[in-house]
Design a protein around this motif. Structure first.
Motif, PDB file in Angstrom:
ATOM      1  N   TYR A   1     -48.740 -24.940 -27.800  1.00 27.35           N
ATOM      2  CA  TYR A   1     -49.470 -24.463 -26.363  1.00 27.35           C
ATOM      3  C   TYR A   1     -50.288 -23.256 -26.467  1.00 27.35           C
ATOM      4  O   TYR A   1     -51.035 -22.773 -25.616  1.00 27.35           O
ATOM      5  CB  TYR A   1     -48.119 -23.400 -25.685  1.00 27.35           C
ATOM      6  CG  TYR A   1     -47.259 -24.476 -25.134  1.00 27.35           C
ATOM      7  CD1 TYR A   1     -47.876 -26.021 -24.514  1.00 27.35           C
ATOM      8  CD2 TYR A   1     -45.930 -24.013 -24.288  1.00 27.35           C
ATOM      9  CE1 TYR A   1     -46.548 -27.113 -24.304  1.00 27.35           C
ATOM     10  CE2 TYR A   1     -45.462 -25.247 -24.081  1.00 27.35           C
ATOM     11  CZ  TYR A   1     -45.747 -26.694 -24.188  1.00 27.35           C
ATOM     12  OH  TYR A   1     -44.385 -27.208 -23.403  1.00 27.35           O
ATOM     13  N   PHE A   2     -50.451 -22.746 -27.954  1.00 26.49           N
ATOM     14  CA  PHE A   2     -51.499 -21.832 -27.870  1.00 26.49           C
ATOM     15  C   PHE A   2     -52.249 -21.730 -28.881  1.00 26.49           C
ATOM     16  O   PHE A   2     -51.886 -21.225 -30.374  1.00 26.49           O
ATOM     17  CB  PHE A   2     -51.579 -20.158 -27.768  1.00 26.49           C
ATOM     18  CG  PHE A   2     -52.091 -19.365 -28.025  1.00 26.49           C
ATOM     19  CD1 PHE A   2     -52.826 -19.084 -26.584  1.00 26.49           C
ATOM     20  CD2 PHE A   2     -52.265 -18.107 -28.441  1.00 26.49           C
ATOM     21  CE1 PHE A   2     -53.530 -18.022 -26.519  1.00 26.49           C
ATOM     22  CE2 PHE A   2     -52.696 -17.139 -28.188  1.00 26.49           C
ATOM     23  CZ  PHE A   2     -53.476 -17.522 -27.557  1.00 26.49           C
ATOM     24  N   SER A   3     -53.366 -22.536 -29.242  1.00 28.46           N
ATOM     25  CA  SER A   3     -53.589 -23.201 -31.321  1.00 28.46           C
ATOM     26  C   SER A   3     -54.395 -22.159 -31.600  1.00 28.46           C
ATOM     27  O   SER A   3     -55.071 -22.530 -32.812  1.00 28.46           O
ATOM     28  CB  SER A   3     -54.342 -24.675 -30.380  1.00 28.46           C
ATOM     29  OG  SER A   3     -54.418 -24.823 -29.982  1.00 28.46           O
ATOM     30  N   GLN A   4     -55.041 -21.211 -30.756  1.00 33.74           N
ATOM     31  CA  GLN A   4     -55.576 -20.308 -31.436  1.00 33.74           C
ATOM     32  C   GLN A   4     -56.851 -20.931 -32.395  1.00 33.74           C
ATOM     33  O   GLN A   4     -57.646 -20.489 -33.460  1.00 33.74           O
ATOM     34  CB  GLN A   4     -55.247 -20.500 -32.582  1.00 33.74           C
ATOM     35  CG  GLN A   4     -54.616 -18.897 -31.807  1.00 33.74           C
ATOM     36  CD  GLN A   4     -54.888 -17.513 -31.303  1.00 33.74           C
ATOM     37  OE1 GLN A   4     -56.140 -17.148 -30.774  1.00 33.74           O
ATOM     38  NE2 GLN A   4     -54.725 -16.346 -31.353  1.00 33.74           N
TER      39      GLN A   4
ATOM     40  N   ASP B   1     -52.486 -27.585 -26.372  1.00 35.66           N
ATOM     41  CA  ASP B   1     -52.986 -27.059 -25.988  1.00 35.66           C
ATOM     42  C   ASP B   1     -53.433 -26.293 -24.542  1.00 35.66           C
ATOM     43  O   ASP B   1     -54.275 -27.056 -23.782  1.00 35.66           O
ATOM     44  CB  ASP B   1     -54.000 -26.540 -27.222  1.00 35.66           C
ATOM     45  CG  ASP B   1     -54.781 -25.368 -26.958  1.00 35.66           C
ATOM     46  OD1 ASP B   1     -53.472 -24.198 -27.426  1.00 35.66           O
ATOM     47  OD2 ASP B   1     -55.771 -24.619 -26.589  1.00 35.66           O
ATOM     48  N   ARG B   2     -52.581 -24.958 -24.192  1.00 37.80           N
ATOM     49  CA  ARG B   2     -52.732 -24.271 -22.663  1.00 37.80           C
ATOM     50  C   ARG B   2     -54.063 -23.378 -23.347  1.00 37.80           C
ATOM     51  O   ARG B   2     -54.403 -22.815 -21.730  1.00 37.80           O
ATOM     52  CB  ARG B   2     -51.783 -23.881 -22.107  1.00 37.80           C
ATOM     53  CG  ARG B   2     -49.912 -25.169 -22.118  1.00 37.80           C
ATOM     54  CD  ARG B   2     -49.894 -24.443 -21.494  1.00 37.80           C
ATOM     55  NE  ARG B   2     -48.802 -25.558 -21.134  1.00 37.80           N
ATOM     56  CZ  ARG B   2     -47.368 -25.520 -21.020  1.00 37.80           C
ATOM     57  NH1 ARG B   2     -46.509 -24.123 -20.445  1.00 37.80           N
ATOM     58  NH2 ARG B   2     -46.259 -26.166 -20.827  1.00 37.80           N
ATOM     59  N   THR B   3     -54.976 -22.866 -23.962  1.00 38.46           N
ATOM     60  CA  THR B   3     -55.889 -22.445 -23.753  1.00 38.46           C
ATOM     61  C   THR B   3     -56.579 -22.439 -22.779  1.00 38.46           C
ATOM     62  O   THR B   3     -57.142 -21.405 -22.120  1.00 38.46           O
ATOM     63  CB  THR B   3     -56.410 -21.773 -25.358  1.00 38.46           C
ATOM     64  OG1 THR B   3     -55.654 -21.497 -25.838  1.00 38.46           O
ATOM     65  CG2 THR B   3     -57.084 -20.497 -24.615  1.00 38.46           C
TER      66      THR B   3
ATOM     67  N   GLY C   1     -50.834 -20.119 -21.821  1.00 38.23           N
ATOM     68  CA  GLY C   1     -50.253 -20.246 -23.427  1.00 38.23           C
ATOM     69  C   GLY C   1     -49.947 -19.137 -24.531  1.00 38.23           C
ATOM     70  O   GLY C   1     -48.522 -19.310 -25.076  1.00 38.23           O
ATOM     71  N   ARG C   2     -50.404 -18.158 -24.045  1.00 38.78           N
ATOM     72  CA  ARG C   2     -50.559 -16.412 -25.278  1.00 38.78           C
ATOM     73  C   ARG C   2     -49.151 -16.227 -24.445  1.00 38.78           C
ATOM     74  O   ARG C   2     -48.246 -15.574 -23.030  1.00 38.78           O
ATOM     75  CB  ARG C   2     -51.234 -16.082 -25.019  1.00 38.78           C
ATOM     76  CG  ARG C   2     -51.210 -14.282 -25.659  1.00 38.78           C
ATOM     77  CD  ARG C   2     -52.009 -13.503 -25.718  1.00 38.78           C
ATOM     78  NE  ARG C   2     -53.266 -13.727 -26.474  1.00 38.78           N
ATOM     79  CZ  ARG C   2     -54.012 -13.427 -27.350  1.00 38.78           C
ATOM     80  NH1 ARG C   2     -53.384 -13.371 -28.436  1.00 38.78           N
ATOM     81  NH2 ARG C   2     -54.943 -13.535 -27.500  1.00 38.78           N
TER      82      ARG C   2
ATOM     83  N   ASP D   1     -51.939  -9.653 -26.236  1.00 40.67           N
ATOM     84  CA  ASP D   1     -53.498  -9.643 -26.822  1.00 40.67           C
ATOM     85  C   ASP D   1     -54.296  -8.297 -27.960  1.00 40.67           C
ATOM     86  O   ASP D   1     -53.760  -7.094 -27.506  1.00 40.67           O
ATOM     87  CB  ASP D   1     -54.680  -9.681 -25.506  1.00 40.67           C
ATOM     88  CG  ASP D   1     -55.482  -9.672 -25.735  1.00 40.67           C
ATOM     89  OD1 ASP D   1     -55.654 -10.085 -27.009  1.00 40.67           O
ATOM     90  OD2 ASP D   1     -56.298 -10.725 -24.815  1.00 40.67           O
TER      91      ASP D   1
END
Length: 281
Positions: free
Chosen positions: A168-171, A262-264, A269-270, A274
């Motif tokens: 969900y938060f693949s960076q 991915d939801r970025t 997603g995070r 931060d």
């Protein structure tokens, strides 16, 4: 027993790609679950000073019958200990708790931009590596800008960057930055939190295809895209299940099916803080 593949750092040392994390594991429990992780096949253990379980991990190491060359241990410097001299002292205290003569990997746990001590802290890690006290050094929860500053001001590139990373938060941007600089990416919270990811229909579909569990599918995705990954569980059967994810071979369709989660781009997603603004001791 299947052995974890290893990845090579920019300093020439290697790290098992699949490790076992002990975040939120009490010290008294850590000895038991790390021992179970060793029995399942894990040889890479990730802890941190702030977790409060370095001593428990150390007891598990001492009782494992494994030699230092057979295991890979990571710990991390906490925010309150940043700065050149405090870092040197905190490192020795961590090593004492772990019962080790030297460490495989030492990380700055958070960038802490408001403190603005991370460059001096990085210089201390460089010194520890020069002294032979730690094989490899890296960072955790930094921004690309912060890492670039370390490189510009010291000339030393971190070996690895540990960050929140899950489907969900693949960076992707940070992973690309790391790849360009020769920095490996390591994922914390690799399975997300709260169970939503493991119940996602896309994950379930890939799990059915491979006759695997959802957790195994997510771990296999991390391995397929080149992440170092450190899933955590305190349940012996799940520790064994997570290690068995090594037996799953993803194809490109599997990778893309998970990538699409991915939801970025949608602003989500995070899960955790931060690193660009985090400021806590």
């Amino acid at each position: 027993m299947t052995l974890s593949p290893t990845l090579t750092f920019n300093d020439g040392h290697t790290i098992p790609q699949l490790g076992y994390g002990v975040w939120q594991v009490e010290d008294g429990v850590a000895e038991k679950v790390v021992r179970q992780a060793f029995e399942a096949g894990f040889r890479h253990i990730d802890t941190a000073r702030i977790y409060g379980n370095e001593a428990g991990v150390g007891r598990a190491i001492a009782g494992s019958g494994l030699t230092p060359d057979e295991i890979f241990i990571t710990t991390k410097l906490w925010n309150a200990d940043q700065g050149y001299e405090p870092t040197l002292a905190a490192f020795e205290e961590s090593l004492d708790r772990l019962g080790l003569e030297k460490l495989d990997l030492y990380l700055i746990h958070w960038m802490q931009p408001q403190q603005d001590k991370y460059v001096d802290t990085w210089r201390a890690l460089i010194e520890l590596q020069k002294r032979g006290r730690v094989k490899s050094i890296g960072v955790s929860n930094f921004t690309a800008k912060g890492i670039q500053r370390l490189i510009d001001e010291t000339g030393v590139v971190p070996a690895i960057h540990q960050i929140e990373l899950h489907p969900y938060f693949s960076q992707q941007e940070l992973r690309d930055f790391g790849r360009e600089k020769g920095i490996l990416t390591q994922a914390w919270s690799p399975l997300g939190q709260g169970g939503a990811l493991l119940e996602d229909p896309a994950v379930a579909a890939v799990a059915a295809k491979h006759h695997a569990t959802p957790a195994q599918v997510v771990i296999a995705w991390h391995l397929a895209i080149g992440n170092v990954v450190i899933p955590k569980s305190v349940t012996e059967s799940r520790i064994q299940e997570n290690y068995a994810a090594l037996d799953i071979t993803f194809d490109e369709d599997d990778v893309q099916a998970i990538n699409r989660l991915d939801r970025t781009a949608a602003g989500g997603g995070r899960i955790g803080p931060d690193p660009a603004v985090s400021d806590f001791a």
